[in-house]
Design a protein around this motif. Structure first.
Motif, PDB file in Angstrom:
ATOM      1  N   VAL A  25      43.994  34.183  47.440  1.00 14.21           N
ATOM      2  CA  VAL A  25      43.909  34.312  48.888  1.00 14.21           C
ATOM      3  C   VAL A  25      44.707  33.163  49.496  1.00 14.21           C
ATOM      4  N   VAL A  26      45.556  33.478  50.480  1.00 16.91           N
ATOM      5  CA  VAL A  26      46.313  32.445  51.182  1.00 16.91           C
ATOM      6  C   VAL A  26      45.813  32.400  52.612  1.00 16.91           C
ATOM      7  N   VAL A  27      45.402  31.205  53.064  1.00 15.31           N
ATOM      8  CA  VAL A  27      44.926  31.037  54.433  1.00 15.31           C
ATOM      9  C   VAL A  27      45.808  30.017  55.147  1.00 15.31           C
ATOM     10  N   LEU A  31      43.380  31.345  59.872  1.00 16.72           N
ATOM     11  CA  LEU A  31      42.027  30.820  60.048  1.00 16.72           C
ATOM     12  C   LEU A  31      42.031  29.768  61.141  1.00 16.72           C
ATOM     13  N   ASP A  32      41.019  29.817  61.981  1.00 21.85           N
ATOM     14  CA  ASP A  32      40.824  28.771  62.981  1.00 21.85           C
ATOM     15  C   ASP A  32      39.331  28.513  63.104  1.00 21.85           C
ATOM     16  N   ASN A  33      38.948  27.652  64.024  1.00 19.62           N
ATOM     17  CA  ASN A  33      37.531  27.298  64.164  1.00 19.62           C
ATOM     18  C   ASN A  33      36.658  28.502  64.482  1.00 19.62           C
ATOM     19  N   ASP A  41      33.234  33.485  59.535  1.00 17.54           N
ATOM     20  CA  ASP A  41      33.293  34.866  59.048  1.00 17.54           C
ATOM     21  C   ASP A  41      34.059  34.941  57.737  1.00 17.54           C
ATOM     22  N   PHE A  42      35.154  34.174  57.651  1.00 15.73           N
ATOM     23  CA  PHE A  42      35.946  34.152  56.420  1.00 15.73           C
ATOM     24  C   PHE A  42      35.079  33.668  55.250  1.00 15.73           C
ATOM     25  N   ILE A  43      34.362  32.570  55.458  1.00 15.78           N
ATOM     26  CA  ILE A  43      33.536  32.004  54.391  1.00 15.78           C
ATOM     27  C   ILE A  43      32.444  32.990  53.987  1.00 15.78           C
ATOM     28  N   ARG A  44      31.808  33.624  54.951  1.00 16.75           N
ATOM     29  CA  ARG A  44      30.732  34.582  54.669  1.00 16.75           C
ATOM     30  C   ARG A  44      31.237  35.750  53.810  1.00 16.75           C
ATOM     31  N   ALA A  45      32.457  36.216  54.080  1.00 17.66           N
ATOM     32  CA  ALA A  45      32.980  37.396  53.388  1.00 17.66           C
ATOM     33  C   ALA A  45      33.761  37.068  52.115  1.00 17.66           C
ATOM     34  N   ALA A  46      34.033  35.792  51.877  1.00 15.78           N
ATOM     35  CA  ALA A  46      34.944  35.403  50.793  1.00 15.78           C
ATOM     36  C   ALA A  46      34.296  35.477  49.419  1.00 15.78           C
ATOM     37  N   ASP A  47      35.145  35.693  48.414  1.00 15.54           N
ATOM     38  CA  ASP A  47      34.759  35.529  47.017  1.00 15.54           C
ATOM     39  C   ASP A  47      34.987  34.047  46.724  1.00 15.54           C
ATOM     40  N   LEU A  48      33.917  33.278  46.584  1.00 13.05           N
ATOM     41  CA  LEU A  48      34.016  31.824  46.451  1.00 13.05           C
ATOM     42  C   LEU A  48      34.710  31.375  45.175  1.00 13.05           C
ATOM     43  N   ASP A  49      34.830  32.273  44.198  1.00 10.44           N
ATOM     44  CA  ASP A  49      35.472  31.918  42.933  1.00 10.44           C
ATOM     45  C   ASP A  49      36.938  32.343  42.868  1.00 10.44           C
ATOM     46  N   VAL A  83      45.435  26.898  50.808  1.00  8.07           N
ATOM     47  CA  VAL A  83      45.391  26.542  52.218  1.00  8.07           C
ATOM     48  C   VAL A  83      46.757  26.011  52.637  1.00  8.07           C
ATOM     49  N   VAL A  84      47.258  26.534  53.773  1.00  8.53           N
ATOM     50  CA  VAL A  84      48.595  26.194  54.257  1.00  8.53           C
ATOM     51  C   VAL A  84      48.503  25.646  55.683  1.00  8.53           C
ATOM     52  N   CYS A  85      49.245  24.562  55.951  1.00 10.98           N
ATOM     53  CA  CYS A  85      49.387  24.053  57.314  1.00 10.98           C
ATOM     54  C   CYS A  85      50.891  23.836  57.562  1.00 10.98           C
ATOM     55  N   TYR A  86      51.237  22.957  58.456  1.00  8.84           N
ATOM     56  CA  TYR A  86      52.650  22.718  58.767  1.00  8.84           C
ATOM     57  C   TYR A  86      53.389  22.010  57.629  1.00  8.84           C
ATOM     58  N   HIS A  87      52.871  20.839  57.226  1.00  6.11           N
ATOM     59  CA  HIS A  87      53.586  19.997  56.260  1.00  6.11           C
ATOM     60  C   HIS A  87      52.754  19.587  55.054  1.00  6.11           C
ATOM     61  N   GLY A  88      51.524  20.100  54.930  1.00  8.44           N
ATOM     62  CA  GLY A  88      50.701  19.797  53.768  1.00  8.44           C
ATOM     63  C   GLY A  88      49.696  18.680  53.971  1.00  8.44           C
ATOM     64  N   ASN A  89      49.483  18.249  55.207  1.00  5.79           N
ATOM     65  CA  ASN A  89      48.507  17.182  55.462  1.00  5.79           C
ATOM     66  C   ASN A  89      47.155  17.749  55.883  1.00  5.79           C
ATOM     67  N   SER A  90      47.124  18.520  56.970  1.00  6.75           N
ATOM     68  CA  SER A  90      45.865  19.094  57.467  1.00  6.75           C
ATOM     69  C   SER A  90      45.234  20.037  56.449  1.00  6.75           C
ATOM     70  N   SER A  91      46.061  20.673  55.638  1.00  9.48           N
ATOM     71  CA  SER A  91      45.522  21.609  54.651  1.00  9.48           C
ATOM     72  C   SER A  91      44.644  20.904  53.629  1.00  9.48           C
ATOM     73  N   GLN A  92      44.869  19.617  53.403  1.00  6.82           N
ATOM     74  CA  GLN A  92      44.031  18.891  52.452  1.00  6.82           C
ATOM     75  C   GLN A  92      42.602  18.762  52.973  1.00  6.82           C
ATOM     76  N   SER A  93      42.462  18.467  54.261  1.00  8.80           N
ATOM     77  CA  SER A  93      41.119  18.379  54.852  1.00  8.80           C
ATOM     78  C   SER A  93      40.438  19.741  54.835  1.00  8.80           C
ATOM     79  N   ALA A  94      41.197  20.786  55.169  1.00  7.08           N
ATOM     80  CA  ALA A  94      40.627  22.137  55.178  1.00  7.08           C
ATOM     81  C   ALA A  94      40.236  22.567  53.768  1.00  7.08           C
ATOM     82  N   ALA A  95      41.056  22.218  52.779  1.00  3.49           N
ATOM     83  CA  ALA A  95      40.740  22.556  51.386  1.00  3.49           C
ATOM     84  C   ALA A  95      39.460  21.842  50.948  1.00  3.49           C
TER      85      ALA A  95
END
Length: 109
Positions: A21-23, A42-44, A49-57, A62-74
Motif C-alpha cells: 500500500v502506498v500512502v 491521507l490527511d488528518n 478510516d484508513f487505519i480502521r480498514a487497513a491490513d496492519l501486516d 509513506v510518501v511526502c515531498y522530500h522524505g522528512n514528514s513521511s518518517q513521522s507519519a511512518a
C-alpha cells in the motif's frame, strides 16, 4: 514493537509491484498535481478510516515531498499497530525523477 524503515525509490517500486500500500501525506493540491500511481491520499481527516480498514501486516510505503514528514507519519502508523512500514527517502520529488512513467494526476476534490 517494530520500527519503520527508510527506503529508496527502487525498493519502494519493488514493494509496490508486490502489492504494498502506498500512502501520500502531501497536501491535496500537491497530490492532485502528481502522485505515485495507485497511491492513496491521507490527511488528518482520512487517517482514522484508513487505519480502521487497513491490513496492519501489509507493507505500507509513506510518501511526502522530500522524505522528512513521511518518517513521522511512518512512526505514527507503527504506533497504531502496523508491522511493515516504510518511509520513501527523497519523497515524491525523487520518485518523480526516478520513475516519471509511474506517476498520476487527479482532479482536486
Amino acid at each position: 514493537m517494530s520500527e519503520f524503515k527508510r527506503i529508496p525509490p527502487e525498493q519502494a517500486q519493488a514493494l509496490r509491484e508486490q502489492g504494498a500500500v502506498v500512502v501520500d501525506i502531501r497536501d491535496p493540491h500537491a497530490y492532485a498535481a502528481g502522485h505515485i500511481d495507485g497511491a492513496q491520499h491521507l490527511d488528518n481527516h482520512s487517517i482514522s478510516d484508513f487505519i480502521r480498514a487497513a491490513d496492519l501486516d501489509k507493507p505500507t510505503v509513506v510518501v511526502c515531498y522530500h522524505g522528512n514528514s513521511s518518517q513521522s507519519a511512518a512512526a505514527y502508523l507503527i504506533g497504531q499497530g502496523f508491522s511493515d512500514v516504510y518511509s520513501l527517502d527523497g519523497g515524491f520529488e525523487l520518485w518523480r525523477n526516478t520513475y516519471p512513467a509511474e506517476t498520476a494526476t487527479s482532479s482536486a476534490e
